[in-house]
Design a protein around this motif. Structure first.
Motif, PDB file in Angstrom:
ATOM      1  N   SER A 198       0.862  -1.163   0.021  1.00 34.61           N
ATOM      2  CA  SER A 198      -0.084   0.072  -0.099  1.00 34.61           C
ATOM      3  C   SER A 198       0.900   1.394  -0.080  1.00 34.61           C
ATOM      4  CB  SER A 198      -0.967   0.179   1.137  1.00 34.61           C
ATOM      5  OG  SER A 198      -0.288   0.055   2.497  1.00 34.61           O
ATOM      6  N   SER A 199       2.406   1.149   0.183  1.00 34.65           N
ATOM      7  CA  SER A 199       3.082   2.146   0.213  1.00 34.65           C
ATOM      8  C   SER A 199       3.320   2.664  -1.392  1.00 34.65           C
ATOM      9  CB  SER A 199       4.225   1.960   0.729  1.00 34.65           C
ATOM     10  OG  SER A 199       4.129   1.542   2.171  1.00 34.65           O
ATOM     11  N   GLY A 200       2.774   3.733  -1.516  1.00 30.17           N
ATOM     12  CA  GLY A 200       2.878   4.387  -3.053  1.00 30.17           C
ATOM     13  C   GLY A 200       4.388   4.902  -3.373  1.00 30.17           C
ATOM     14  N   PRO A 201       4.614   5.292  -4.412  1.00 31.99           N
ATOM     15  CA  PRO A 201       5.976   5.831  -4.967  1.00 31.99           C
ATOM     16  C   PRO A 201       6.359   6.924  -4.054  1.00 31.99           C
ATOM     17  CG  PRO A 201       4.528   5.258  -6.950  1.00 31.99           C
ATOM     18  CD  PRO A 201       3.627   5.128  -5.642  1.00 31.99           C
ATOM     19  N   GLY A 202       7.832   6.861  -3.694  1.00 34.55           N
ATOM     20  CA  GLY A 202       8.298   7.910  -2.906  1.00 34.55           C
ATOM     21  C   GLY A 202       9.211   7.282  -1.929  1.00 34.55           C
ATOM     22  N   SER A 203       9.660   8.232  -1.027  1.00 31.60           N
ATOM     23  CA  SER A 203      10.749   7.523   0.028  1.00 31.60           C
ATOM     24  C   SER A 203      10.190   6.958   1.287  1.00 31.60           C
ATOM     25  CB  SER A 203      11.348   9.053   0.559  1.00 31.60           C
ATOM     26  OG  SER A 203      11.903   9.762  -0.517  1.00 31.60           O
ATOM     27  N   HIS A 204      10.552   5.781   1.406  1.00 28.60           N
ATOM     28  CA  HIS A 204      10.311   4.888   2.570  1.00 28.60           C
ATOM     29  C   HIS A 204      11.306   4.334   3.075  1.00 28.60           C
ATOM     30  CE1 HIS A 204       6.011   5.222   0.896  1.00 28.60           C
ATOM     31  NE2 HIS A 204       6.677   5.030  -0.017  1.00 28.60           N
ATOM     32  N   THR A 205      11.270   3.796   4.446  1.00 32.34           N
ATOM     33  CA  THR A 205      12.050   3.021   5.242  1.00 32.34           C
ATOM     34  C   THR A 205      11.632   1.558   5.333  1.00 32.34           C
ATOM     35  OG1 THR A 205      12.810   5.002   6.679  1.00 32.34           O
ATOM     36  CG2 THR A 205      13.306   2.777   7.476  1.00 32.34           C
ATOM     37  N   LEU A 206      12.379   0.555   4.917  1.00 32.18           N
ATOM     38  CA  LEU A 206      12.029  -0.628   4.799  1.00 32.18           C
ATOM     39  C   LEU A 206      11.800  -1.393   6.304  1.00 32.18           C
ATOM     40  CD1 LEU A 206      14.388  -1.606   2.073  1.00 32.18           C
ATOM     41  CD2 LEU A 206      12.011  -1.941   1.839  1.00 32.18           C
ATOM     42  N   LYS A 207      11.206  -2.347   6.562  1.00 34.03           N
ATOM     43  CA  LYS A 207      10.962  -2.831   7.788  1.00 34.03           C
ATOM     44  C   LYS A 207      11.495  -4.332   7.828  1.00 34.03           C
ATOM     45  CE  LYS A 207       7.527  -4.905  11.087  1.00 34.03           C
ATOM     46  NZ  LYS A 207       5.954  -5.232  11.275  1.00 34.03           N
ATOM     47  N   GLU A 208      12.410  -4.440   8.706  1.00 36.43           N
ATOM     48  CA  GLU A 208      12.982  -5.885   8.821  1.00 36.43           C
ATOM     49  C   GLU A 208      12.203  -6.915   9.394  1.00 36.43           C
ATOM     50  OE1 GLU A 208      16.758  -8.384  10.826  1.00 36.43           O
ATOM     51  OE2 GLU A 208      16.663  -6.369  11.034  1.00 36.43           O
ATOM     52  N   ILE A 209      11.752  -8.011   8.614  1.00 36.02           N
ATOM     53  CA  ILE A 209      10.874  -8.918   9.446  1.00 36.02           C
ATOM     54  C   ILE A 209      11.248 -10.205   9.734  1.00 36.02           C
ATOM     55  CG2 ILE A 209       8.815  -7.882   7.870  1.00 36.02           C
ATOM     56  CD1 ILE A 209       9.125 -10.489   6.126  1.00 36.02           C
ATOM     57  N   GLY A 210      12.906 -10.389   9.628  1.00 32.98           N
ATOM     58  CA  GLY A 210      13.340 -11.675  10.120  1.00 32.98           C
ATOM     59  C   GLY A 210      14.863 -11.886   9.487  1.00 32.98           C
ATOM     60  N   LYS A 211      15.418 -12.804   9.740  1.00 30.14           N
ATOM     61  CA  LYS A 211      16.776 -13.232   9.543  1.00 30.14           C
ATOM     62  C   LYS A 211      16.740 -14.742   9.038  1.00 30.14           C
ATOM     63  CE  LYS A 211      19.434  -9.704  12.099  1.00 30.14           C
ATOM     64  NZ  LYS A 211      18.328  -9.164  12.949  1.00 30.14           N
ATOM     65  N   ILE A 212      17.960 -15.056   8.182  1.00 28.06           N
ATOM     66  CA  ILE A 212      17.682 -16.593   7.666  1.00 28.06           C
ATOM     67  C   ILE A 212      19.319 -16.778   8.024  1.00 28.06           C
ATOM     68  CG2 ILE A 212      17.649 -18.212   6.067  1.00 28.06           C
ATOM     69  CD1 ILE A 212      15.457 -16.234   4.793  1.00 28.06           C
ATOM     70  N   THR A 213      19.679 -17.914   8.703  1.00 23.49           N
ATOM     71  CA  THR A 213      21.163 -18.262   8.857  1.00 23.49           C
ATOM     72  C   THR A 213      21.287 -19.440   8.137  1.00 23.49           C
ATOM     73  OG1 THR A 213      20.858 -17.479  11.168  1.00 23.49           O
ATOM     74  CG2 THR A 213      22.567 -18.764  10.560  1.00 23.49           C
ATOM     75  N   PRO A 214      22.071 -19.205   6.764  1.00 22.79           N
ATOM     76  CA  PRO A 214      22.407 -20.355   6.077  1.00 22.79           C
ATOM     77  C   PRO A 214      23.574 -21.115   6.649  1.00 22.79           C
ATOM     78  CG  PRO A 214      23.559 -18.586   5.242  1.00 22.79           C
ATOM     79  CD  PRO A 214      22.640 -17.926   6.306  1.00 22.79           C
ATOM     80  N   SER A 215      23.977 -22.313   6.627  1.00 22.94           N
ATOM     81  CA  SER A 215      25.017 -23.138   6.945  1.00 22.94           C
ATOM     82  C   SER A 215      26.011 -23.833   6.027  1.00 22.94           C
ATOM     83  CB  SER A 215      24.776 -23.868   8.084  1.00 22.94           C
ATOM     84  OG  SER A 215      23.895 -24.909   7.560  1.00 22.94           O
ATOM     85  N   GLY A 216      26.132 -23.176   4.802  1.00 23.96           N
ATOM     86  CA  GLY A 216      26.683 -23.925   3.573  1.00 23.96           C
ATOM     87  C   GLY A 216      28.234 -23.866   3.906  1.00 23.96           C
ATOM     88  N   ALA A 217      28.842 -24.830   3.180  1.00 25.36           N
ATOM     89  CA  ALA A 217      30.344 -24.982   3.611  1.00 25.36           C
ATOM     90  C   ALA A 217      30.955 -23.919   2.796  1.00 25.36           C
ATOM     91  CB  ALA A 217      30.714 -26.379   3.287  1.00 25.36           C
ATOM     92  N   MET A 218      30.529 -23.862   1.716  1.00 22.22           N
ATOM     93  CA  MET A 218      30.898 -22.964   0.578  1.00 22.22           C
ATOM     94  C   MET A 218      30.404 -21.632   0.540  1.00 22.22           C
ATOM     95  SD  MET A 218      30.829 -25.714  -2.758  1.00 22.22           S
ATOM     96  CE  MET A 218      31.204 -24.274  -3.811  1.00 22.22           C
TER      97      MET A 218
END
Length: 301
Positions: A198-218
């Motif tokens: 619903s946020s129209g064009p213009g300037s906005h601040t994003l909201k952090e909704i979470g984190k994902i922790t990967p565990s790949g060796a490479m």
């Protein structure tokens, strides 16, 4: 533009299932993983090679809502604000030039049909040095012609709540228009940010909704390079240089990152930075940088 990863066939896919997730630390809560759906995928294969030297660093792909069985793509940084449309027979339309739009580091794209209009989103979100004060999303109505200039566009100027980030994964929910960005880091968590549709064009601040922790060796299996949401809004795909990971979205879509991801084997690509679902949801498509541009498909079972 990113550090170039020349992946060998041996390193082309690493099974990485040991993800964990947390909600933002400011909330002080921990997300719990949900069981995967058990969806499986067929073997990846080459679908077509695009013989247009101008498409030399494909960094995004999205399905066309205007022309079924056609797709859209754009180049990485160093190009102008433009994109192309193609089918899996190798026919190419474009370029479509967005006049007046910027192109600092376009890294991903998305498409959606909202309120009766077919939209194309271009994500200028690359920031290898993590120095940009803001990043930009451009949106245009998908053009019906075979190429030319686009003069009308909408622009979102987005800031992260905790400072600059590098990112290459951008997604738009096909029903709500909500936008999502997943950060790209060589170590540590992937952060998931959202802007309400619903946020129209213009300037906005994003909201952090979470984190994902990967565990790949490479390291190649930890660096996110693209993302997409299935046309029915039930699945989320995030890719790295060495493979893809599908998350089944729960009833509360914003908890998608809490689901246990299903690894998806992708084709061997020298610099794979794009992924999308087909409109019918029956296959996943990827592209590789360099020219000619190779387009691969993975069947969804």
């Amino acid at each position: 533009m990113n550090t170039k990863w020349l992946l060998s066939a041996v390193a082309a896919f690493t099974l990485v299932t040991g993800f964990s997730c947390t909600e933002p630390s400011s909330q002080g809560t921990t997300g719990t993983s949900e069981a995967s759906t058990g969806r499986s995928f067929g073997e990846p294969s080459l679908a077509v090679t695009l013989q247009d030297k101008a498409i030399n660093e494909s960094s995004g792909i999205a399905p066309s809502y205007l022309k079924p069985d056609w797709y859209l793509t754009h180049n990485d940084s160093g190009d102008t604000a433009r994109f192309w449309r193609f089918d899996l027979k190798g026919t190419i339309e474009g370029p479509f030039n967005i006049k007046g739009a910027g192109a600092v580091d376009w890294e991903d794209m998305a498409s959606a049909s909202l309120d009766g209009k077919n939209y194309v989103y271009l994500a200028d979100i690359g920031d290898n040095s993590s120095r940009r004060a803001s990043v930009q999303i451009y949106r245009v109505e998908e053009p019906s012609g075979s190429g030319g200039d686009i003069s009308a566009f909408e622009k979102w100027d987005l800031k992260y709540p905790d400072g600059a980030h590098n990112a290459e994964s951008f997604m738009v929910h096909p029903k709500t228009g909500d936008m999502y960005i997943v950060t790209k880091v060589s170590a540590g968590d992937w952060q998931v940010f959202k802007l309400d549709g619903s946020s129209g064009p213009g300037s906005h601040t994003l909201k952090e909704i979470g984190k994902i922790t990967p565990s790949g060796a490479m390291e190649a299996s930890r660096l996110t390079t693209a993302g997409d949401i299935s046309p029915d809004g039930k699945y989320v795909m995030v890719r790295t240089y060495s493979g893809g990971f599908e998350f089944a979205a729960p009833a509360n879509f914003d908890d998608w990152f809490k689901a246990k991801p299903v690894p998806v084997k992708l084709n061997v690509e020298m610099q794979g930075e794009a992924i999308c679902y087909a409109l019918d949801g029956k296959k996943i498509l990827t592209t590789s940088e360099f020219t000619p541009c190779r387009v691969s498909v993975v069947p969804v079972r």
